[in-house]
Design an enzyme around this catalytic site. Structure first.
Site, PDB file in Angstrom:
ATOM      1  N   LEU A   1       0.819  -1.208   0.000  1.00 26.42           N
ATOM      2  CA  LEU A   1       0.000   0.000   0.000  1.00 26.42           C
ATOM      3  C   LEU A   1       0.854   1.259   0.000  1.00 26.42           C
ATOM      4  O   LEU A   1       0.448   2.305  -0.472  1.00 26.42           O
ATOM      5  CB  LEU A   1      -0.902   0.017   1.234  1.00 26.42           C
ATOM      6  CG  LEU A   1      -1.994  -1.057   1.279  1.00 26.42           C
ATOM      7  CD1 LEU A   1      -2.630  -1.096   2.656  1.00 26.42           C
ATOM      8  CD2 LEU A   1      -3.037  -0.794   0.208  1.00 26.42           C
ATOM      9  N   GLY A   2       2.035   1.141   0.568  1.00 31.74           N
ATOM     10  CA  GLY A   2       2.889   2.316   0.624  1.00 31.74           C
ATOM     11  C   GLY A   2       4.109   2.041   1.454  1.00 31.74           C
ATOM     12  O   GLY A   2       4.256   0.959   2.045  1.00 31.74           O
TER      13      GLY A   2
ATOM     14  N   GLY B   1       6.385   3.978   4.443  1.00 33.69           N
ATOM     15  CA  GLY B   1       6.542   5.133   5.322  1.00 33.69           C
ATOM     16  C   GLY B   1       7.920   5.141   5.944  1.00 33.69           C
ATOM     17  O   GLY B   1       8.789   4.359   5.563  1.00 33.69           O
TER      18      GLY B   1
ATOM     19  N   SER C   1       7.365  -0.714   5.289  1.00 32.21           N
ATOM     20  CA  SER C   1       6.349  -0.783   4.241  1.00 32.21           C
ATOM     21  C   SER C   1       5.032  -1.311   4.786  1.00 32.21           C
ATOM     22  O   SER C   1       5.004  -2.046   5.773  1.00 32.21           O
ATOM     23  CB  SER C   1       6.820  -1.715   3.128  1.00 32.21           C
ATOM     24  OG  SER C   1       8.019  -1.215   2.593  1.00 32.21           O
ATOM     25  N   VAL C   2       3.936  -0.933   4.113  1.00 34.17           N
ATOM     26  CA  VAL C   2       2.600  -1.342   4.542  1.00 34.17           C
ATOM     27  C   VAL C   2       1.966  -2.215   3.456  1.00 34.17           C
ATOM     28  O   VAL C   2       2.067  -1.893   2.269  1.00 34.17           O
ATOM     29  CB  VAL C   2       1.708  -0.106   4.790  1.00 34.17           C
ATOM     30  CG1 VAL C   2       0.355  -0.536   5.321  1.00 34.17           C
ATOM     31  CG2 VAL C   2       2.380   0.852   5.746  1.00 34.17           C
TER      32      VAL C   2
ATOM     33  N   LYS D   1       1.886  -3.330   8.773  1.00 30.65           N
ATOM     34  CA  LYS D   1       3.139  -2.573   8.637  1.00 30.65           C
ATOM     35  C   LYS D   1       4.294  -3.427   9.132  1.00 30.65           C
ATOM     36  O   LYS D   1       4.292  -3.907  10.258  1.00 30.65           O
ATOM     37  CB  LYS D   1       3.050  -1.279   9.444  1.00 30.65           C
ATOM     38  CG  LYS D   1       4.342  -0.513   9.483  1.00 30.65           C
ATOM     39  CD  LYS D   1       4.130   0.931   9.842  1.00 30.65           C
ATOM     40  CE  LYS D   1       4.517   1.799   8.678  1.00 30.65           C
ATOM     41  NZ  LYS D   1       4.273   3.179   8.806  1.00 30.65           N
TER      42      LYS D   1
ATOM     43  N   ASP E   1       5.951  13.094  13.043  1.00 29.23           N
ATOM     44  CA  ASP E   1       6.015  12.946  11.587  1.00 29.23           C
ATOM     45  C   ASP E   1       4.664  13.281  10.937  1.00 29.23           C
ATOM     46  O   ASP E   1       4.130  12.496  10.167  1.00 29.23           O
ATOM     47  CB  ASP E   1       6.459  11.523  11.232  1.00 29.23           C
ATOM     48  CG  ASP E   1       6.932  11.417   9.785  1.00 29.23           C
ATOM     49  OD1 ASP E   1       7.135  12.464   9.148  1.00 29.23           O
ATOM     50  OD2 ASP E   1       7.092  10.287   9.283  1.00 29.23           O
TER      51      ASP E   1
END
Ligand code: NAG
Ligand code: NAG
Ligand code: NAG
Ligand code: NAG
Ligand code: NAG
Ligand code: NAG
Ligand code: NAG
Ligand code: NAG
Ligand code: NAG
Ligand code: NAG
Ligand code: NAG
Ligand code: NAG
Length: 794
Positions: free
Chosen positions: A501-502, A504, A508-509, A523, A619
C-alpha cells in the site's frame, strides 16, 4: 565577547584613562607601522561588522588576539592568532608591524606570533580588518597586493567567503580545527576537511587521522550534498554552497547574501559542526543546523575506557573498574582524556597461580570498541584464554562463533538503549581485586553460576522465559484488545506481502484479509533496535488509544527481529493522493478539506493531552493522514518514534524526504515538544489550502516560479493588511470556498509555523480556532521566513 558593564559614574574617568593611553586608541580598521595595539585597544572593520583585539575566553585567565562579530554579545570569536601561545598581561603585550610583518610580542617583548611573510619595506605595510572578517596584510594602504590574509589561516570558524580547501600539489588540506575546549583555543581533536581521496565531499576527522562523518558527495546539479538534502532549504536564506575543483586545488566555500542576518559555522569543541544565524534585530546567535546530530556519533568523544550514552545527563561514563584520567577535565565536561584503571592488572603474576589472576566482567554495549583483532577460537573459553595470555589484551568478545580481542585502549563504545537484551556482549579484563570488593560481588556470583551450571540451566531458563512471555500476552490487561498475531498468519493474510500500500518512515505497509473477511493494513517495521520487553510495552501503550480521528491498532506480531503492526484498512488511502495527485474527479472540495483539517487537529489533541503517555507524533504530513470511506481523517503512524527507541538521528534519516515539515528546533537538535507537531501540522494546513507541496523541487517550471516558497507567500497575505487570501487557494477549486474559513485556516497555519515554539498555539487551541470558538489575531511573520519575504516583495 565578555563585555563587562562599566558603572555610569566611572565613565568620565574611564574615558580619561583612555585618552591618556595614546597607544590604545587606534583609528578605524588599520594597523600601520607607527601604531600598535595593546590593552583594551581594538580595530573595527569599516562597516562596523568585525572587531580585532585581545580577548579572554570564558573562564580562562589567558588572553589571545582574536576577531569577533562586533554586534553579537555572546562569545563569538571567529579567528585567533596565537592559538597555542596565550599572553597574561595585555597592557605590556603588543601587536604591531615589524619588518613588514604583523607581530605579537608577549610581556617580555619576545615575539610569539607573526604573519611570517618575508621582510618587505616595513614603513608601508599595513594590516586591515575587512567587513567579511578577513585580516589582510598589504604592502601599502592603497595597494591591492595581499601579502598575507587570515582567511588562509583558518581556526575553527567557517565564515562566508572562506575556502575549505585541498591543495592537490602539496596534498595538504586546509580545514577548520576545533578549539580544545570552550576556554582554550589551542587545536583540539576534531576537524573538518575536504576528503583527500578526492571524492568531492567534506569529512569530519578525529585526531587528524580518523574520519567519523561525511556530507556525502557534492551534487553539482542541486548544489547540495547527497547526505544532506536539508541544506537545499537554506537557499531561501540566500545561502549557497559552491564547489570548485581544478588542477591545483579543490575547495568548498559558501556565499551568504542576506542583509537580514549574519552567519557563522564551524567545528565545535564537542566534535559537532554547528551553523548559526543572527538576525538583524537580535544580538543572539540561533543554531539552525548541527551534525552529527547525536553527540555519541562523534568519534572518541568520551576518550578511552569510557562509554557514550545519549540519554545520560553527562554523556560519558567510565567503564566499571575505571575512573576519569582527570577529574577536573571531567567536571568541565571535557571527556576526551578518557578513563584509567583503578587497579593495575595482575597479568605477569597470573601464572604464579593461587587463583588471583585477572578476571573478566561481562557488559552489554550497543557498539563494540573500534579496532578489534579477529582471532581463531572455537569457544568462548578459548577466546578468553587467548586474551588472558596477552598482557596487553584488555577485552574480548565471542559473538556468533567469532572471537575478537582488543589490544590496548578501548575506544568509542556507545550505549544507546536502556534495554539489556540489545547489542553486543563484551568481556572487560579487570584485576582480581575489583571483583572481591563488595559492590561487585553480585555480578561475580552471577557469572560464577552461569559458568558452572552450563548449558542445561541456560536452556531451561530460556524455556521458562519464553513460557512466561507467552503467558504475559494472554493475560496482561494493559494490552487491551490487542491481538498477538503469528508471523505465518500475517504472511497468509497478506498473500505473502504481495500488495504493497505504501512505504513510510518506519517500514512498508501491505494490504491483507483476515479469515473473518475484514481488511487490514500490515506494517512491517524496519530498524527496530528495541528489545522484546520494551517493544511490547510501547505497543501496549499505542494499543489502548481509541479516538475517532486516530487509526486503530488491532494487533501486532513480534517474533525475534520480525516486528509487525496490524491496523484497520482504510479504503480512501492517504491525504497526499487526494491533494497532490488527484485527477479532477478525486479532487477534495473545500468542505471536506476543512473537515479533514479539523479532524486531524482533534486526533493530535488527543495524542498530546488526553492519552496516558502524552505522545508526540514527530512525523505529521499528508502521507500520515488516512481517510476512511466517508473521508473522515485518521492520523496514522503515531507512537512509532518511541518504538524506534528515541534514536532521533535514525528518525531524522527516515524523515529526510519530508524536510519541509520539520520545526526549526527539531532540525537544530534541541529537545522536541508537542509544539514540533504543531509546526508540521501548520505546514500541512498550507498544503491543504494550496493543493501543492510547500517544498517542491521545481525543475520543470520557469526560474521565478522556482524561487517562490508558499509558506512565505501565505505569511505575506495573512500578516499584511489588505492581503488577499483568495490568491492562496488551490486554483482547481475555482474559488468555491468559504472565505471566512479560508482566512481562519491561513491565519492559524501562520501561527503554527512560528520559529519560536512558545508563540505557536497548542493543538487544542487550534481545534477551538477552527471550530470558530476562539478568535485569533494577526500573526507576526516567522523570522526565518522574513528573509525570503523581503526578496519576494523587492
Ligand atoms: C603614522 O605615520 C604617518 C606618516 O608616516 C602619519 O601620517 C600618521 O599620522 C601617523 N599616525 C600616528 C597615529 O601617529
Ligand atoms: C579594560 O577594560 C576593563 C573594563 O572593561 C578595565 O577593567 C581595564 O582596566 C581596562 N584596561 C585597559 C588597559 O584600559
Ligand atoms: C565559568 O565557571 C563557572 C563556575 O565554575 C561556571 O558556572 C560557568 O559556566 C563557567 N563559564 C564558562 C563560559 O565556562
Ligand atoms: C592595564 O592598565 C590599566 C590602566 O592603564 C589598568 O587599569 C589595568 O589594571 C591594567 N591591567 C593589568 C592586567 O595590569
Ligand atoms: C614570552 O615568550 C617567551 C618565548 O615563548 C617565553 O620564554 C617567556 O616566558 C614569555 N614571557 C612571559 C612573561 O610569559
Ligand atoms: C623603504 O622605503 C623608504 C621610503 O619609502 C626608503 O627610503 C627605504 O630605502 C626603503 N627601505 C627598503 C629596505 O627598501
Ligand atoms: C590612498 O588613496 C586615497 C584616496 O583614494 C588618497 O587620499 C591617499 O592619499 C592615498 N594614500 C596613499 C599613501 O597613496
Ligand atoms: C599526493 O598523493 C598522491 C596520491 O596519494 C601521490 O600520488 C602524490 O605523489 C602526492 N603528492 C605529493 C606532493 O606528496
Ligand atoms: C592523536 O594522534 C597522535 C599521533 O598522531 C597520538 O600521539 C595521540 O596520542 C593521539 N591522541 C589521542 C587522544 O589519542
Ligand atoms: C595552477 O597553478 C599554476 C601555477 O601556479 C597557474 O599557472 C595556473 O593558472 C593555476 N590554475 C588554476 C586553475 O588556477
Ligand atoms: C538575495 O539575493 C538577491 C540577489 O543577489 C538579492 O537581490 C536579495 O536582496 C537577497 N535577499 C536577501 C534577503 O538579502
Ligand atoms: C607480582 O607479584 C610481586 C610479588 O607479589 C609484586 O611485587 C609485583 O608488583 C607483581 N607484579 C605485578 C605486575 O602486579
Amino acid at each position: 565577547m565578555d563585555t563587562e558593564k562599566i558603572p555610569w559614574w566611572m565613565l568620565p574617568l574611564f574615558l580619561l584613562c583612555f585618552s591618556l593611553e595614546s597607544q590604545v586608541s587606534i583609528a578605524a580598521d588599520t594597523i600601520s607601522f607607527n601604531q600598535s595595539l595593546s590593552g583594551n585597544g581594538t580595530i573595527v572593520s569599516k562597516g562596523g561588522v568585525f572587531e580585532l583585539g585581545f580577548f579572554k575566553p570564558g573562564n580562562s585567565s589567558n588572553y589571545y588576539i582574536g576577531i569577533w562579530y562586533k554586534k553579537a554579545s555572546q562569545p563569538n570569536t571567529v579567528w585567533v592568532a596565537n592559538r597555542e601561545k596565550p599572553v597574561r598581561d595585555i597592557n605590556s603585550s603588543v601587536l604591531k608591524i615589524v619588518d613588514g610583518n604583523l607581530v605579537l610580542f608577549n610581556e617580555s617583548q619576545i615575539p610569539i606570533w607573526s604573519t611570517n611573510v618575508g621582510s618587505t619595506n616595513s614603513s608601508s605595510v599595513v594590516a586591515v580588518l575587512l567587513d567579511d572578517g578577513n585580516l589582510v596584510l598589504r604592502d601599502g594602504p592603497n595597494s591591492s597586493t595581499i601579502l598575507w590574509q587570515s582567511f588562509d589561516h583558518p581556526v575553527d570558524t567557517w565564515l562566508p567567503g572562506m575556502k575549505l580547501s585541498f591543495d592537490k600539489r602539496t596534498n595538504q588540506s586546509r580545514g577548520f580545527i576545533s578549539w580544545r575546549n570552550q576556554d582554550d583555543p589551542a587545536p583540539g581533536l576534531f576537524s573538518i576537511e575536504v576528503d583527500p581521496s578526492q571524492t568531492d565531499q567534506i569529512i569530519f576527522v578525529w585526531n587528524r587521522s580518523r574520519q567519523y562523518w561525511s556530507t556525502g558527495t557534492w551534487d553539482e546539479q542541486t548544489k547540495s550534498f547527497t547526505l544532506l538534502p536539508e541544506l537545499r532549504a537554506i537557499s531561501t536564506l540566500n545561502m549557497s554552497y559552491r564547489y570548485v575543483s581544478n588542477e591545483n586545488e579543490s575547495y568548498f566555500t559558501y556565499l551568504f547574501d542576506n542583509s537580514f542576518a549574519l552567519s557563522r559555522s564551524g567545528m565545535d569543541a564537542s566534535g559537532q559542526f554547528k551553523a548559526m544565524l543572527m538576525l538583524a534585530n537580535s544580538d543572539k546567535w540561533s543554531l539552525f543546523f548541527s551534525q552529527p546530530r547525536q553527540q555519541c556519533e562523534v568519534y572518541g568523544y568520551c576518550g578511552v575506557f569510557s562509554s557514550c550514552n545519549e540519554k545520560s545527563t553527562q554523556f560519558c561514563n567510565c567503564l566499571t573498574g575505571f575512573q576519569p584520567a582527570s577529574q577536573k577535565e571531567w567536571d568541565q565536561q571535557l571527556y576526551s582524556g578518557g578513563c584509567v584503571r583503578q587497579t593495575k592488572l595482575q597479568c605477569e603474576n597470573a601464572s604464579v597461580g593461587n587463583g588471583r589472576g585477572d578476571q573478566f566482567l561481562k557488559i552489554h554495549t550497543t557498539t563494540l570498541p573500534t579496532n578489534p583483532q579477529n582471532v581463531v577460537a572455537h569457544s568462548n573459553k578459548e577466546c578468553k584464554s587467548t586474551c588472558l595470555q596477552n598482557c596487553s589484551c584488555s577485552a574480548y568478545a565471542y559473538n556468533d562463533n567469532e572471537c575478537s580481542i582488543w589490544i590496548g585502549d578501548l575506544l568509542n563504545m556507545k550505549q544507546l538503549g536502556e534495554d539489556d537484551d540489545v547489542g553486543e556482549t563484551l568481556h572487560i579484563r579487570l584485576a582480581y581485586s575489583e571483583f572481591s570488593s563488595p559492590t561487585n560481588k553480585k555480578k561475580l556470583i552471577i557469572v560464577a553460576v552461569a559458568v558452572s551450571s552450563g548449558l542445561f540451566l541456560l536452556g531451561l531458563s530460556m524455556f521458562i522465559t519464553k513460557r512466561w512471555r507467552r503467558t504475559m500476552i494472554a493475560t496482561n490487561p494493559t494490552e487491551g484488545s490487542l491481538v498477538p498475531f503469528g508471523y505465518k498468519d500475517l504472511q497468509k493474510a497478506t498473500n505473502n506481502f504481495s500488495e504493497k500500500l505504501g512505504k513510510g518512515g518506519f517500514g512498508s505497509v501491505f494490504k491483507g484479509t483476515l479469515p473473518d473477511g475484514s481488511l487490514i493494513a500490515v506494517k512491517k517495521l524496519e530498524g527496530i533496535s528495541q528489545g522484546e520487553k520494551q517493544f511490547r510495552a510501547e505497543v501496549s501503550i499505542v494499543g489502548v488509544i481509541n479516538h475517532v480521528n486516530l487509526i486503530r491498532l488491532r494487533g501486532f506480531c513480534s517474533e525475534g527481529s520480525k516486528k509487525l503492526l496490524v491496523y484497520d484498512y482504510l479504503p480512501n488511502g492517504s491525504l497526499d493522493k487526494h491533494l497532490f495527485l488527484a485527477n479532477d474527479s478525486e479532487l477534495l472540495d473545500w468542505k471536506s478539506r476543512y473537515q479533514i483539517a479539523l479532524g486531524a487537529a482533534r486526533g493530535l489533541t488527543y495524542l498530546h493531552d488526553k492519552c496516558r503517555d502524552n505522545i508526540i507524533h514527530c512525523d505529521i504530513k499528508p502521507e500520515n493522514i488516512l481517510l476512511d470511506a466517508d473521508f473522515c481523517p485518521k492520523v496514522a503512524d503515531f507512537g512509532l518514534a518511541k518504538l524506534i527507541g528515541r534514536d532521533f538521528s535514525r528518525v531524522l534519516t527516515t524523515l529526510r524526504g519530508t524536510m519541509g515539515y520539520l520545526a526549526p528546533e527539531w532540525i537544530s537538535g534541541q529537545a522536541i515538544t508537542p509544539k514540533a507537531d504543531v509546526y508540521s501540522y501548520g505546514m500541512m494546513l498550507l498544503e491543504i489550502v494550496s493543493g501543492r507541496r510547500n517544498f517542491q523541487v521545481q525543475v520543470q517550471h520557469s526560474e521565478d516560479e522556482g524561487t517562490t516558497f508558499f509558506p512565505a507567500t501565505v505569511a505575506i497575505h495573512v500578516s499584511i493588511e489588505g492581503g488577499d487570501v483568495l490568491n492562496l487557494l488551490d486554483s482547481r477549486l475555482n474559488g468555491n470556498v468559504n472565505v471566512e474559513e479560508l482566512s481562519r485556516i491561513c491565519t492559524v497555519a501562520c501561527w503554527c509555523i512560528q520559529d519560536d515554539e512558545f508563540q505557536r498555539p497548542t493543538m487544542s487551541q487550534v481545534v477551538q480556532i477552527l471550530e470558530g470558538v476562539l478568535e485569533v489575531s494577526q500573526p507576526p511573520i516567522p523570522r526565518l521566513l522574513q528573509a525570503c519575504i523581503k526578496e519576494h516583495l523587492g
